[in-house]
Design a protein around this motif. Structure first.
Motif: not given
Lengths: 257, 257
Positions: A78-88, A136-152
């Protein structure tokens, strides 16, 4: 919103998924089949089921991904594919980004526990946790689409957490925060605790046998006997344990006489 | 007690390891190089360093194990090999066995959190957590050598946890129980919060610009202005944010006139 099913089937509405249940997991440009398969397995271990892939490197489906999922194919199917973080994240109401390092973004930074408590509090909302590329993780632009950050809370000496391991920790923390962290079995005693009458009878049997065997130096008999009662108390014996112990003592006494 | 160094070097005393620090991880007859390497990596992520291997299947060292450790080679380099569980736990004072299912053994059954709290409380003791074979886990005889059991709060629908994932959860729980679970960075604001004077000035700029632009229906002006103040309050603006916001407003006003 529609998206392409990860198995290549017809588009389906992802909004059909239940709201307010487990968070969606979004892998952004994951590279290794093993990590995607192990992510599916880790999700299934803790009851997460909505996996979204943003532009997996070198195409999809990947060879070896089902083997790595080790049976968690319902998550892959049931996994779904997206072309960008904004769409996902389009249909999500609250999105967390996992990052291992400071990004200079003025967002709240959560531990996995606090992050999952925040998601659980958002009942009825679709929530998601994004994980970046292996190296390399997420780009800063991708992080900027999130409400908050989780770190370990990793060791500063070796902070590099594998992608599927990071997903596992989020799943584990979500299961705990959502009150679903029940153990598969308990340590309940299979036999009730021994009555003190049975235990005191055992003390009597043991001390009589040791008296007969000449174990005690006479001047130390009482203190040794009390010490052995302490040892027996620390065993928290059940009824069955006392029966086993008395049987063993009878066998030893027969042998010794 | 001596043991053979996993890298084939001369025997060394394992009792040289520091006591009362992180628990020892014992893998019993692990099969896959990936799992052993990922175990080393997961241990390093949370500051565990003493890895013991009991009869790894198909010999040791294994091809691919260093790659799977992804840099956590210091854990592999000091790993020790043993011929039996009894030898691997000989110098330990308290031993936990991980099992996924009830064994009919009358032992305490811990969650990872409670188990690690128990280990942390045993300061100055050498503690260990045993993990069984990939497919079949530990034998009942091996479990009977442990003081207590650890099990994981997995989904009953998909309880099969990967070996290295189980080690990761133990490491994570230990790091939390031992008070070492510090996040690598915090969400502290990079700029101090805006004074209310700066914020009220921003309200003034915004409302004046919207007045000039003819945005407000006259009868709703005050309620819309108050709603927008609420939105701005929810942003918890910093000094820098207010400067950015006022600059953007000036640019828009210039453009619009």
């Amino acid at each position: 919103m529609t998206s392409r099913d990860a198995q290549g089937d017809a588009p389906r509405k992802v909004t059909e998924l239940p709201l307010g249940i487990a968070p969606t997991v979004i892998l952004v440009e994951p590279q290794l089949a093993e990590n995607i398969g192990m992510t599916a397995r880790a999700m299934a271990n803790f009851g997460l089921s909505d996996l979204r892939l943003v532009n997996p490197k070198n195409g999809w489906p990947k060879k070896g991904v089902r083997e790595a999922a080790s049976g968690a194919t319902h998550v892959l199917d049931r996994a779904t594919l997206f072309g960008s973080v904004a769409e996902a994240i389009a249909d999500c109401h609250y999105v967390l980004a996992t990052t291992a390092r400071e990004r200079g973004q003025m967002k709240r930074v959560f531990s996995p526990d606090d992050a999952m408590a925040e998601l659980v509090a958002r009942e009825g909302q679709r929530t998601a946790v994004m994980f970046g590329r292996e190296r390399v993780g997420l780009t800063n632009d991708e992080v900027s689409l999130a409400d908050a950050i989780v770190t370990f809370p990793v060791s500063p000496d070796f902070p590099s957490l594998n992608l599927a391991q990071a997903v596992l920790l989020v799943g584990y923390a979500w299961r705990q925060a959502s009150g679903r962290a029940h153990l598969p079995f308990s340590g309940e005693l299979l036999s009730p605790p021994a009555t003190r009458e049975a235990l005191v009878a055992l003390f009597g049997n043991l001390e009589a046998a040791l008296d007969t065997a000449g174990f005690y130096p006479p001047e130390k008999r009482d203190i040794i006997a009390r010490n052995m009662r302490d040892m027996l108390h620390r065993m928290s014996l059940t009824e069955q344990d006392v029966r086993t112990f008395r049987g063993a003592l009878r066998a030893l006494t027969r042998k010794g006489t």
